[in-house]
Design an enzyme around this catalytic site. Sequence first.
Site, short mmCIF file in Angstrom:
data_model
loop_
_atom_site.label_atom_id
_atom_site.label_comp_id
_atom_site.label_asym_id
_atom_site.label_seq_id
_atom_site.Cartn_x
_atom_site.Cartn_y
_atom_site.Cartn_z
N CYS A 155 51.98 39.25 38.45
CA CYS A 155 52.84 39.92 39.45
C CYS A 155 52.39 39.82 40.90
CB CYS A 155 52.91 41.41 39.15
SG CYS A 155 53.84 41.82 37.71
N HIS B 143 54.00 46.51 44.63
CA HIS B 143 52.80 45.90 44.02
C HIS B 143 52.03 44.96 44.96
CE1 HIS B 143 50.86 44.52 39.98
NE2 HIS B 143 50.10 45.33 40.71
#
Length: 476
Positions: A73, A129
């Site tokens: 990610c 993130h």
Amino acid sequence: MAMRGSRLIMFLVLLYTYIDYNVSQSPHIIFIVADDLGWNDVSWHTDEILMPNLDTMARAGVILNNSYVQPMCSPSRSAFMSGYFPFHTGLQHDVIGASQANFLESKYKILPQYLKEKGYATHIVGKWHLGFCNWKYTPTYRGFDSYLGYYVAAEDYYQHNASNGYDFRFNTSVLNTTEYSLDVFTRRAKEILTTHSINTPLFLYLPFQNVHAPLEVPEIYEKKFANIQNRNRRQYSGMVYALDEAVGQIMKVLDDQGYMNNSVIMFTTDNGGPVVSGANNLPLRGAKTTIWEGGTRGAAFVYSPTYLHKTQYTHNGLMHAADWFSTILGAAGVDIPDGVDGLNLWDMMSNGSNSTRQEVVHNIDDMYNNSAIRDSRYKLMFGNPGRYNTWYPLPGVDGLCQPVSEITDLPDVQLFDLLEDPGEHYNIADQNPHIVQRLTDRLNFYKKTAIPARYPKGDPESNPDNFGGVWSPGWC
Ligand SMILES: *[C@@H]1O[C@H](CO)[C@@H](O)[C@H](O)[C@H]1NC(C)=O
Ligand SMILES: *[C@@H]1O[C@H](CO)[C@@H](O)[C@H](O)[C@H]1NC(C)=O
Ligand SMILES: *[C@@H]1O[C@H](CO)[C@@H](O)[C@H](O)[C@H]1NC(C)=O
Ligand SMILES: *[C@@H]1O[C@H](CO)[C@@H](O)[C@H](O)[C@H]1NC(C)=O
Ligand SMILES: *[C@@H]1O[C@H](CO)[C@@H](O)[C@H](O)[C@H]1NC(C)=O
Ligand SMILES: *[C@@H]1O[C@H](CO)[C@@H](O)[C@H](O)[C@H]1NC(C)=O
Ligand SMILES: *[C@@H]1O[C@H](CO)[C@@H](O)[C@H](O)[C@H]1NC(C)=O
Ligand SMILES: *[C@@H]1O[C@H](CO)[C@@H](O)[C@H](O)[C@H]1NC(C)=O
């Protein structure tokens, strides 16, 4: 009089040209990122997956068949936003842990900041993130006009908690809800579209939570897949279907509000599918977290009813996650900043031209001590590609997610011919020393420019207990 009239007409022609130029140079851009969607988890690769809305757009647009992302990610998202390979920003190893003082450094000017200078309104709905230990790393301090979402890697879709902390915000304020995140995000995206003025170009970044673990989906979606015996795969398929329905709702608002003709829809996953939680990457090898094709070859497409001059085909041109940055800027008519790694592939996407990308560096990770590079045909890998080294079948009736034995003793140097062998079955390194040497030289060229991975230990100061039970900025 006649003179004045012709001047007026001239003025109007110029004005029209000017306006038309501006409109055509600044389409609305909707950048949709699915989380943990595997190669074999999209309907243009398998009949077992149901995603009618995404499927229609993919087939009506351009399916990007050699679009690479990072194995995880944060690295991929850092490339989308900054235009740099993660080994140039120190984010090449693993992901940013909630308690780690780690981030995409604020010295990088990111995508929405460039787009704002071109007059775009910029909104993010979903997973960030890219760091939150200081406000300066969070979306509304980095060029986004608004943010609704969560900072961490993964959390409960309803409770919005990750271990002992809550994480769900509207801009900088905590948003307290137990609603399924996809529904909150879809409503927010629609709200942006209905309140935004259509004459101002819009950049809408939609990094959805679906279909990352934990596997959670309202029962009506799971029930659609009652024929799938394996619970993980059933829920995962339901989560994909729910994501697709949400995209369909957002596309309908784009149509109804008159955006669609002036819009470009871009779609990608952030990494390969995690086979331990319902995803599948066949016929590719490996999974999320690995530098095998199954970890890095991403499902992606671009769609637009007006901006693509060649459509309804699959493009095999090479692309890397960092290229989304430059390609989005290219589509928006923004000059690509000097020094970034991302290439502007808007000509490839909109005109069907060949990709200008000659090679992709999959990673240079000094902590796992692995690295890989591919050119138009060959892929060279050094070190252990990761924990998932084989070909994972769809989970069986018995519920096992990894019914095959792992491969552990791999050679340190592996070469694959991806044209002949996209599934990476045959290591041809020994037979092709000259190709190994050529790609080693290329990789060494990149290694000289790499910076060490930044991967600090967890910081107790991050503890949500210090912030009323909420993962919050203020500890770095
Ligand atoms: C978030 O910021 C945007 C832009 O400043 C503003 O329009 C919106 O009202 C803000 N939302 C909240 C909940 O503060
Ligand atoms: C959220 O909190 C619940 C109840 O405390 C806990 O069981 C669950 O593991 C937490 N979820 C996550 C993703 O941390
Ligand atoms: C959300 O609201 C509930 C009920 O009012 C409360 O118990 C809980 O502590 C709140 N959570 C957060 C993170 O504010
Ligand atoms: C969108 O473009 C199509 C094709 O050019 C045209 O038929 C249609 O009227 C346009 N719609 C809007 C809302 O401008
Ligand atoms: C997409 O890539 C796969 C794997 O390399 C290849 O087998 C397939 O033919 C490609 N699809 C098209 C339509 O070119
Ligand atoms: C697409 O092709 C047209 C016609 O050749 C050209 O004018 C245009 O600049 C190309 N678009 C891009 C983004 O290069
Ligand atoms: C585009 O790529 C194809 C296949 O690699 C090649 O045959 C063709 O010559 C290339 N076209 C241009 C204009 O470079
Ligand atoms: C790291 O990988 C390189 C190339 O595969 C190898 O030569 C080297 O010995 C490895 N270093 C460590 C510390 O494992």
